[in-house]
Design a protein around this motif. Structure first.
Motif, PDB file in Angstrom:
ATOM      1  N   SER A   1       0.907  -1.149  -0.055  1.00  0.00           N
ATOM      2  CA  SER A   1       0.143   0.097  -0.173  1.00  0.00           C
ATOM      3  C   SER A   1       0.730   1.418   0.113  1.00  0.00           C
ATOM      4  O   SER A   1       1.944   1.412   0.590  1.00  0.00           O
ATOM      5  CB  SER A   1      -0.722   0.143   1.348  1.00  0.00           C
ATOM      6  OG  SER A   1      -1.515   1.324   1.338  1.00  0.00           O
TER       7      SER A   1
ATOM      8  N   ARG B   1      -1.086   4.698  -0.754  1.00  0.00           N
ATOM      9  CA  ARG B   1      -2.159   5.687  -0.348  1.00  0.00           C
ATOM     10  C   ARG B   1      -2.665   5.413   0.955  1.00  0.00           C
ATOM     11  O   ARG B   1      -2.702   6.190   1.864  1.00  0.00           O
ATOM     12  CB  ARG B   1      -3.297   5.677  -1.379  1.00  0.00           C
ATOM     13  CG  ARG B   1      -2.822   6.341  -2.628  1.00  0.00           C
ATOM     14  CD  ARG B   1      -3.507   5.684  -3.749  1.00  0.00           C
ATOM     15  NE  ARG B   1      -2.753   5.841  -4.904  1.00  0.00           N
ATOM     16  CZ  ARG B   1      -1.608   5.056  -5.510  1.00  0.00           C
ATOM     17  NH1 ARG B   1      -1.415   3.977  -4.679  1.00  0.00           N
ATOM     18  NH2 ARG B   1      -1.104   5.326  -6.511  1.00  0.00           N
ATOM     19  N   THR B   2      -3.108   4.324   1.101  1.00  0.00           N
ATOM     20  CA  THR B   2      -4.060   4.096   2.440  1.00  0.00           C
ATOM     21  C   THR B   2      -3.054   4.117   3.763  1.00  0.00           C
ATOM     22  O   THR B   2      -3.588   4.721   4.805  1.00  0.00           O
ATOM     23  CB  THR B   2      -4.469   2.513   2.339  1.00  0.00           C
ATOM     24  OG1 THR B   2      -5.318   2.539   0.874  1.00  0.00           O
ATOM     25  CG2 THR B   2      -5.590   2.338   3.207  1.00  0.00           C
TER      26      THR B   2
END
Ligand code: CP
Length: 330
Positions: free
Chosen positions: A52, A54-55
């Motif tokens: 990941s 962005r998250t």
């Protein structure tokens, strides 16, 4: 709201409350001092069993902007590499007394399972092909903000808007969460892709339309392209990526001048989107990332604000202050 596991669990008023809270954090983000003391003394742990950018980064920054203490674990490089089970990993992290535990897993239902092993509020940051609820919330926020700017007033719903979600719906947790969230806010939703990549029964289960070609794409106000999830494809779902791109790629010929373009990222450039539309004026892709921060701040606030005092806090610390920037009177 005790956990954020799926959009299906949320009532419309809960979604609207998160949108409103996110807007207030966006306001804070425009100030010189962007940090608020709201979650001071609380610990937020994130655990990512899948890649990941962005998250993971936005949840970490969101927790820090709210003054929480943060611990971020990536499975790669942790004791998971040595064979530690999910249950033992959660037991280990519980020792820090986290108030929130954010988890991404390749397995559907993993976040739900974790709720049985911790007293922390659990946030599903993506579980296999099931759901990615905070992505859907940030996408809804992005659209409300953009349509609100066009209308000249704040919007709280997507009534009258048509949203086409195009591509690999079968392997996409984002498609499911977004369809549920956009429908909950009143939008008309169409899922579009090759028949092999649209789950049977999706139309009835999600209360959406289904299309197998882009012939009627012109009716959409928003075109939401999905990533071709090559890592989840164990079979040959399309004859070739070239043929997929010929039939389903969103490019400047297919995207009309009044249509908005979204994508959850990361983008396979030249497959689901052509480079000119990714960087073109219709693209909301960067706005989606910006929304991720304030929406995830709002999610943490929503989950933790009602939880009483931080563990080990004295009576003086018990009240959660409103989001006032550090350095300004609370
Ligand atoms: N959209 C999304 O979940 O991106 P990451 O995989 O980078 O977190």
């Amino acid at each position: 709201m005790k956990h954020l596991l799926s959009i299906e669990d949320l009532e419309r008023d809960e979604i609207e409350r998160i949108m409103e809270r996110a807007a207030s954090f966006a306001e804070v983000g425009r100030r010189d001092i962007k940090k608020v003391p709201t979650l001071r003394g609380r610990t937020v742990v994130s655990l990512f069993y899948e890649s990941s950018t962005r998250t993971s980064s936005s949840f970490e920054l969101a927790a820090k902007r709210l003054s929480a203490d943060t611990v971020s674990i990536k499975a790669q490089g942790s004791s998971v590499d040595k064979g530690e089970s999910l249950r033992d990993t959660i037991a280990t992290l519980n020792a820090y007394g986290p108030e929130a535990l954010i988890i991404r897993s390749p397995h559907a239902g993993a976040a739900q399972l974790v709720t049985e092993w911790t007293s922390a509020a659990v946030i599903n940051a993506g579980d296999g092909k099931h759901e990615h609820p905070s992505q859907a919330l940030l996408d809804a926020y992005t659209l409300l903000d953009r349509f609100g700017q066009s209308d000249g007033k704040r919007r709280t719903d997507l009534e009258g808007k048509r949203i086409w979600i195009v591509g690999d719906v079968l392997h996409s947790r984002v498609a499911r969460s977004c369809a549920l969230c956009f429908r909950a806010l009143g939008a008309e939703v169409t899922l579009c892709g090759p028949p092999t990549l649209i789950p049977r029964g999706a139309a009835a289960a999600l209360d959406v339309d289904v299309a197998y070609t882009l012939d009627d794409l012109g009716e959409a106000d928003v075109v939401y392209a999905l990533r071709m999830q090559l890592e989840r494809m164990s079979d040959s779902f399309v004859p070739s990526m070239r043929e997929y791109a010929i039939n389903y790629q969103i490019d400047s010929r297919r995207l009309g001048p009044r249509q908005l373009l979204m994508h959850p990222g990361p983008v396979n450039r030249g497959i689901e989107l052509s480079p000119d539309v990714i960087d073109g004026p219709a693209s909301l892709i960067t706005a989606q990332v910006e929304s991720g921060l304030v929406v995830r701040m709002a999610v943490l606030y929503e989950l933790l604000a009602g939880r009483g005092e931080p563990r080990g806090a004295g009576a003086d610390d018990a009240e959660l202050p409103a989001p006032t920037p550090i350095g300004e009177p609370a």
